[in-house]
Scaffold this motif. Structure first.
Motif, PDB file in Angstrom:
ATOM      1  N   ILE A 175      -5.479   5.853   0.802  1.00  0.00           N
ATOM      2  CA  ILE A 175      -4.747   4.601   0.939  1.00  0.00           C
ATOM      3  C   ILE A 175      -4.953   3.822  -0.352  1.00  0.00           C
ATOM      4  O   ILE A 175      -6.082   3.467  -0.686  1.00  0.00           O
ATOM      5  CB  ILE A 175      -5.251   3.796   2.155  1.00  0.00           C
ATOM      6  CG1 ILE A 175      -5.088   4.611   3.430  1.00  0.00           C
ATOM      7  CG2 ILE A 175      -4.531   2.450   2.234  1.00  0.00           C
ATOM      8  CD1 ILE A 175      -5.739   3.984   4.657  1.00  0.00           C
ATOM      9  N   VAL A 176      -3.874   3.585  -1.064  1.00  0.00           N
ATOM     10  CA  VAL A 176      -3.954   2.884  -2.339  1.00  0.00           C
ATOM     11  C   VAL A 176      -3.328   1.506  -2.165  1.00  0.00           C
ATOM     12  O   VAL A 176      -2.128   1.388  -1.909  1.00  0.00           O
ATOM     13  CB  VAL A 176      -3.229   3.663  -3.459  1.00  0.00           C
ATOM     14  CG1 VAL A 176      -3.345   2.908  -4.781  1.00  0.00           C
ATOM     15  CG2 VAL A 176      -3.791   5.077  -3.584  1.00  0.00           C
ATOM     16  N   ARG A 177      -4.163   0.480  -2.284  1.00  0.00           N
ATOM     17  CA  ARG A 177      -3.678  -0.898  -2.193  1.00  0.00           C
ATOM     18  C   ARG A 177      -3.061  -1.304  -3.521  1.00  0.00           C
ATOM     19  O   ARG A 177      -3.601  -1.007  -4.583  1.00  0.00           O
ATOM     20  CB  ARG A 177      -4.836  -1.839  -1.861  1.00  0.00           C
ATOM     21  CG  ARG A 177      -5.084  -1.980  -0.392  1.00  0.00           C
ATOM     22  CD  ARG A 177      -4.058  -2.865   0.303  1.00  0.00           C
ATOM     23  NE  ARG A 177      -4.277  -4.268  -0.045  1.00  0.00           N
ATOM     24  CZ  ARG A 177      -3.374  -5.032  -0.635  1.00  0.00           C
ATOM     25  NH1 ARG A 177      -2.188  -4.602  -0.934  1.00  0.00           N
ATOM     26  NH2 ARG A 177      -3.664  -6.285  -0.918  1.00  0.00           N
ATOM     27  N   SER A 178      -1.940  -1.988  -3.458  1.00  0.00           N
ATOM     28  CA  SER A 178      -1.293  -2.488  -4.673  1.00  0.00           C
ATOM     29  C   SER A 178      -1.920  -3.824  -5.063  1.00  0.00           C
ATOM     30  O   SER A 178      -2.732  -4.389  -4.336  1.00  0.00           O
ATOM     31  CB  SER A 178       0.206  -2.654  -4.434  1.00  0.00           C
ATOM     32  OG  SER A 178       0.460  -3.799  -3.653  1.00  0.00           O
ATOM     33  N   MET A 182       0.828  -1.202   0.000  1.00  0.00           N
ATOM     34  CA  MET A 182       0.000   0.000   0.000  1.00  0.00           C
ATOM     35  C   MET A 182       0.865   1.255   0.000  1.00  0.00           C
ATOM     36  O   MET A 182       2.018   1.228   0.430  1.00  0.00           O
ATOM     37  CB  MET A 182      -0.954   0.031   1.191  1.00  0.00           C
ATOM     38  CG  MET A 182      -0.286   0.297   2.530  1.00  0.00           C
ATOM     39  SD  MET A 182      -1.426   0.655   3.888  1.00  0.00           S
ATOM     40  CE  MET A 182      -2.328  -0.862   4.034  1.00  0.00           C
ATOM     41  N   THR A 183       0.240   2.345  -0.472  1.00  0.00           N
ATOM     42  CA  THR A 183       0.847   3.665  -0.410  1.00  0.00           C
ATOM     43  C   THR A 183      -0.182   4.611   0.187  1.00  0.00           C
ATOM     44  O   THR A 183      -1.365   4.532  -0.149  1.00  0.00           O
ATOM     45  CB  THR A 183       1.264   4.160  -1.818  1.00  0.00           C
ATOM     46  OG1 THR A 183       2.113   3.177  -2.416  1.00  0.00           O
ATOM     47  CG2 THR A 183       2.004   5.480  -1.734  1.00  0.00           C
ATOM     48  N   GLU A 189      -0.530  -7.281   9.221  1.00  0.00           N
ATOM     49  CA  GLU A 189      -0.473  -6.557  10.495  1.00  0.00           C
ATOM     50  C   GLU A 189       0.717  -5.610  10.557  1.00  0.00           C
ATOM     51  O   GLU A 189       0.598  -4.489  11.051  1.00  0.00           O
ATOM     52  CB  GLU A 189      -0.449  -7.551  11.653  1.00  0.00           C
ATOM     53  CG  GLU A 189      -1.764  -8.274  11.808  1.00  0.00           C
ATOM     54  CD  GLU A 189      -1.737  -9.376  12.851  1.00  0.00           C
ATOM     55  OE1 GLU A 189      -0.643  -9.907  13.165  1.00  0.00           O
ATOM     56  OE2 GLU A 189      -2.832  -9.721  13.344  1.00  0.00           O
ATOM     57  N   HIS A 190       1.862  -6.030  10.038  1.00  0.00           N
ATOM     58  CA  HIS A 190       3.047  -5.179  10.023  1.00  0.00           C
ATOM     59  C   HIS A 190       2.805  -3.926   9.175  1.00  0.00           C
ATOM     60  O   HIS A 190       3.099  -2.801   9.601  1.00  0.00           O
ATOM     61  CB  HIS A 190       4.253  -5.955   9.499  1.00  0.00           C
ATOM     62  CG  HIS A 190       5.483  -5.122   9.381  1.00  0.00           C
ATOM     63  ND1 HIS A 190       6.243  -4.765  10.471  1.00  0.00           N
ATOM     64  CD2 HIS A 190       6.062  -4.533   8.307  1.00  0.00           C
ATOM     65  CE1 HIS A 190       7.251  -4.003  10.074  1.00  0.00           C
ATOM     66  NE2 HIS A 190       7.160  -3.849   8.760  1.00  0.00           N
ATOM     67  N   THR A 191       2.259  -4.122   7.985  1.00  0.00           N
ATOM     68  CA  THR A 191       2.000  -3.003   7.079  1.00  0.00           C
ATOM     69  C   THR A 191       1.005  -2.022   7.680  1.00  0.00           C
ATOM     70  O   THR A 191       1.232  -0.804   7.672  1.00  0.00           O
ATOM     71  CB  THR A 191       1.478  -3.517   5.720  1.00  0.00           C
ATOM     72  OG1 THR A 191       2.456  -4.404   5.172  1.00  0.00           O
ATOM     73  CG2 THR A 191       1.212  -2.386   4.760  1.00  0.00           C
ATOM     74  N   TYR A 192      -0.091  -2.521   8.225  1.00  0.00           N
ATOM     75  CA  TYR A 192      -1.085  -1.624   8.814  1.00  0.00           C
ATOM     76  C   TYR A 192      -0.546  -0.938  10.064  1.00  0.00           C
ATOM     77  O   TYR A 192      -0.886   0.206  10.335  1.00  0.00           O
ATOM     78  CB  TYR A 192      -2.396  -2.365   9.096  1.00  0.00           C
ATOM     79  CG  TYR A 192      -3.324  -2.307   7.917  1.00  0.00           C
ATOM     80  CD1 TYR A 192      -4.326  -1.352   7.825  1.00  0.00           C
ATOM     81  CD2 TYR A 192      -3.177  -3.194   6.853  1.00  0.00           C
ATOM     82  CE1 TYR A 192      -5.160  -1.285   6.729  1.00  0.00           C
ATOM     83  CE2 TYR A 192      -4.008  -3.137   5.748  1.00  0.00           C
ATOM     84  CZ  TYR A 192      -4.997  -2.177   5.693  1.00  0.00           C
ATOM     85  OH  TYR A 192      -5.815  -2.113   4.597  1.00  0.00           O
TER      86      TYR A 192
END
Length: 132
Positions: free
Chosen positions: A26-29, A13-14, A40-43
């Motif tokens: 929030i743009v999901r790839s 995500m970006t 969980e790490h990314t969020y």
């Protein structure tokens, strides 16, 4: 003219700050999360980036158009926990989807978690709803 500032980037995500500091996009790839730990790490990192802004009255637009859907129980439980941490930070929330199936999925999630958001395939409609 609205500016767009990148505030966080990962493979998944970006995050952008837009609309004169009133909107987090929030743009999901298209890259799927390999496991719940990566999700969980990314969020967690994204949430820290948002909180570090210390901005009030933000709206959130999640662009899910490229994301690959998952509905296995462990993943759904994790995303539900993460939504309850992230969504309350925002005045209004909206989700941009590619298809009617995506819209139905996010409407189901809203019924399950009770966290209000507008879901649409029309970005202009969502931006009007968010009042940004």
């Amino acid at each position: 003219m609205s500016t767009r500032t990148e505030i966080y980037r990962s493979d998944y995500m970006t995050l952008f700050l837009e609309r004169d500091g009133k909107l987090i996009r929030i743009v999901r790839s298209a890259i799927p999360y390999p496991d719940v730990a990566a999700l969980e790490h990314t969020y967690g990192e994204a949430l820290a980036a948002i909180k570090a802004l210390r901005l009030k009255d933000l709206s959130m637009l999640i662009d899910q158009r490229l994301a690959t859907g998952r509905n296995d129980p462990e993943f759904e439980q994790a995303t539900a926990r993460l939504r309850t941490q992230m969504y309350p930070l925002f005045r209004k929330r909206a989700v941009l989807v590619m298809s009617m199936v995506g819209k139905l999925q996010f409407q189901r999630l809203q019924r399950e978690d009770g966290l209000e958001r507008m879901v649409s395939r029309d970005e202009a409609e969502l931006l009007r709803y968010l009042e940004v």
